[in-house]
Design a protein around this motif. Structure first.
Motif, short mmCIF file in Angstrom:
data_model
loop_
_atom_site.label_atom_id
_atom_site.label_comp_id
_atom_site.label_asym_id
_atom_site.label_seq_id
_atom_site.Cartn_x
_atom_site.Cartn_y
_atom_site.Cartn_z
N GLY A 1 32.19 41.70 19.90
CA GLY A 1 33.32 42.09 20.76
C GLY A 1 33.67 43.55 20.58
N LEU B 1 25.70 38.25 31.56
CA LEU B 1 24.89 39.34 30.99
C LEU B 1 24.00 40.06 32.00
N GLU C 1 33.48 33.05 18.47
CA GLU C 1 33.43 32.99 19.94
C GLU C 1 32.16 33.65 20.48
N ILE D 1 24.52 41.91 16.30
CA ILE D 1 23.73 41.36 17.41
C ILE D 1 24.63 41.39 18.64
N THR E 1 41.13 37.11 21.35
CA THR E 1 40.43 36.33 20.32
C THR E 1 41.15 36.48 18.98
N1 SAH Z 1 33.56 37.95 18.30
C1 SAH Z 1 34.39 38.75 19.18
C2 SAH Z 1 33.97 38.67 20.65
C3 SAH Z 1 33.75 37.35 21.29
S1 SAH Z 1 33.22 37.47 23.00
C4 SAH Z 1 35.84 38.39 18.99
O1 SAH Z 1 36.11 37.41 18.34
O2 SAH Z 1 36.71 39.12 19.47
C5 SAH Z 1 31.49 37.22 22.96
C6 SAH Z 1 30.67 38.35 22.40
O3 SAH Z 1 29.29 37.94 22.39
C7 SAH Z 1 30.70 39.65 23.18
O4 SAH Z 1 30.59 40.72 22.27
C8 SAH Z 1 29.45 39.52 24.07
O5 SAH Z 1 29.00 40.74 24.60
C9 SAH Z 1 28.49 38.90 23.09
N2 SAH Z 1 27.38 38.14 23.69
C10 SAH Z 1 27.45 37.19 24.63
N3 SAH Z 1 26.23 36.65 24.87
C11 SAH Z 1 25.36 37.29 24.03
C12 SAH Z 1 23.95 37.17 23.80
N4 SAH Z 1 23.20 36.30 24.47
N5 SAH Z 1 23.40 37.98 22.87
C13 SAH Z 1 24.15 38.86 22.18
N6 SAH Z 1 25.49 39.01 22.36
C14 SAH Z 1 26.09 38.25 23.28
#
Ligand code: SAH
Length: 358
Positions: A87, A29, A153, A114, A50
């Motif tokens: 995502g 990040l 995820e 979020i 995913t």
């Molecule tokens: N749920 C989606 C993406 C999974 S990847 C799918 O199944 O396709 C992880 C996601 O979490 C991404 O959108 C990433 O930008 C977000 N993410 C990771 N760490 C985060 C944090 N600390 N706060 C908010 N979002 C976060």
């Protein structure tokens, strides 16, 4: 070395070895060089794929499980329909489409996402064009009303710490510098740690235990909201119960790579330990379900009947891909068992369909 690698090496040179959670957080990040901050990592051309990107059926099943929970809790209106780490926005789009079958639900829903990455927020905005969406950095700014939340995820992307058991204590894994200036993982001097005292009894020297304080805090805050305001959470991730061992991994172009070689360029994840998450939900006054395998959950929610209906309109390659997608999501040798799920509801409320009580 990558630009982020040079930055982190400079920091280590001046401040000393870096904890794994700080490294992982920066790699994912960092606002200028972080993995999620700089790219769209999903799909066949990206680094990983995913469940919602594999088939629309995933979002439809999870959406209908949330819908049943909404009906069971008396159709609260308005309510927050939330996702953490959305995502590309595909899961939310598929859930909303499925929820249109439930009269009044979509009209009552206020969508809150979020998401830390501004790159991914833009993609989510396009995927969900036509919907009224509000973005957040964390749970803290969600409105005070019932919250129906999904996270797929997301928890596996939150920074972990790793501890290697020594005789009577723990050595934390940290990142230092090799003689040539490259990043090198090593171990801090051993200490006793109150938080890991319970794990002394089920580990032996050399074993690795991981902790993810941000995931525990996230679930604790979420469960407190669900207790106070109603709603449900469905959490889905690679994971185990009472985890043991090193699950820290890096993926680049669908291949495992050295997590310390290309900081910021590879996706970093760790498996989720659902046990401390269920404990945090319980401690916040909510009711966690039993941990349930993704394949079992999707079968109980009716994915096979849905797959057969969709298959009727398909032939040739599309049909073959559809059958492969169903298998990939549910089969124990594919994602069906590796991915686990947990639901959280207020004490006394019905669990969403497909989940057992612990
Ligand atoms: N749920 C989606 C993406 C999974 S990847 C799918 O199944 O396709 C992880 C996601 O979490 C991404 O959108 C990433 O930008 C977000 N993410 C990771 N760490 C985060 C944090 N600390 N706060 C908010 N979002 C976060």
């Amino acid at each position: 070395m990558t630009p982020l690698g040079r930055l982190l090496a400079g920091q280590i040179a001046s401040e000393g070895p870096m904890r794994l959670d700080r490294y992982m957080g920066a790699c994912l990040l960092h606002p200028a060089h972080g993995y999620y901050a700089t790219r769209d990592p999903f799909g066949r051309a990206g680094d990983f794929i995913t469940a919602p990107e594999i088939s629309q059926m995933f979002g439809e099943m999870i959406g209908l499980a949330l819908a049943q929970a909404w009906v069971d809790q008396g159709r609260p209106t308005p309510f927050t329909l939330a996702e953490a780490g959305p995502g590309r926005g595909t899961l939310m789009a598929d859930m909303v489409r499925a929820m249109r079958a439930v009269p009044g639900m979509v009209a009552a829903a206020q969508i809150h996402l979020i998401e830390a990455s501004s790159t991914l927020r833009e993609i989510q905005r396009e995927t969900l064009a036509g919907q009224d969406v509000t973005w957040h950095e964390s749970l803290a700014s969600l409105p005070d009303q019932p919250v129906f939340l999904v996270a797929n995820e997301f928890l596996d992307a939150l920074p972990i710490r790793q501890f290697q058991r020594v005789k009577a204590g723990w050595s934390e894994r940290q990142i230092g510098l090799a003689a040539d200036g490259a990043l090198l993982a090593g171990l801090a001097p051993p200490t006793r740690l109150a938080a890991l005292e319970a794990r002394i009894h089920d580990t032996k020297p050399g074993d690795v235990v991981e902790t993810c304080a941000p995931a525990v805090a996230f679930v604790g805050d979420l469960a407190a909201r669900i207790t106070a305001q109603g709603g449900v959470a469905i959490l889905i991730d690679y994971g185990n119960w009472h985890s043991l061992g090193d699950t820290f991994q890096a993926l680049f172009a669908h291949q495992p790579v050295d997590p310390f070689a290309t900081p910021g360029e590879a996706d970093l994840t760790a498996h989720v330990d659902f046990e401390p998450l269920a404990q945090a939900a319980h401690a916040a006054g909510a009711q966690p379900s039993a941990m349930t395998a993704q394949g079992v959950l999707l079968e109980r929610l009716g994915i096979t009947a849905r797959a057969q209906t969709l298959a009727q309109a398909m032939t040739g390659q599309a049909l073959e891909a559809h059958i492969a997608a169903h298998r990939r999501l549910t089969h124990p040798a594919e994602m069906g068992h590796l991915f686990q799920t947990l639901a959280i509801v207020p004490q006394g409320a019905a669990l969403p369909p497909g989940f057992d009580a612990p």
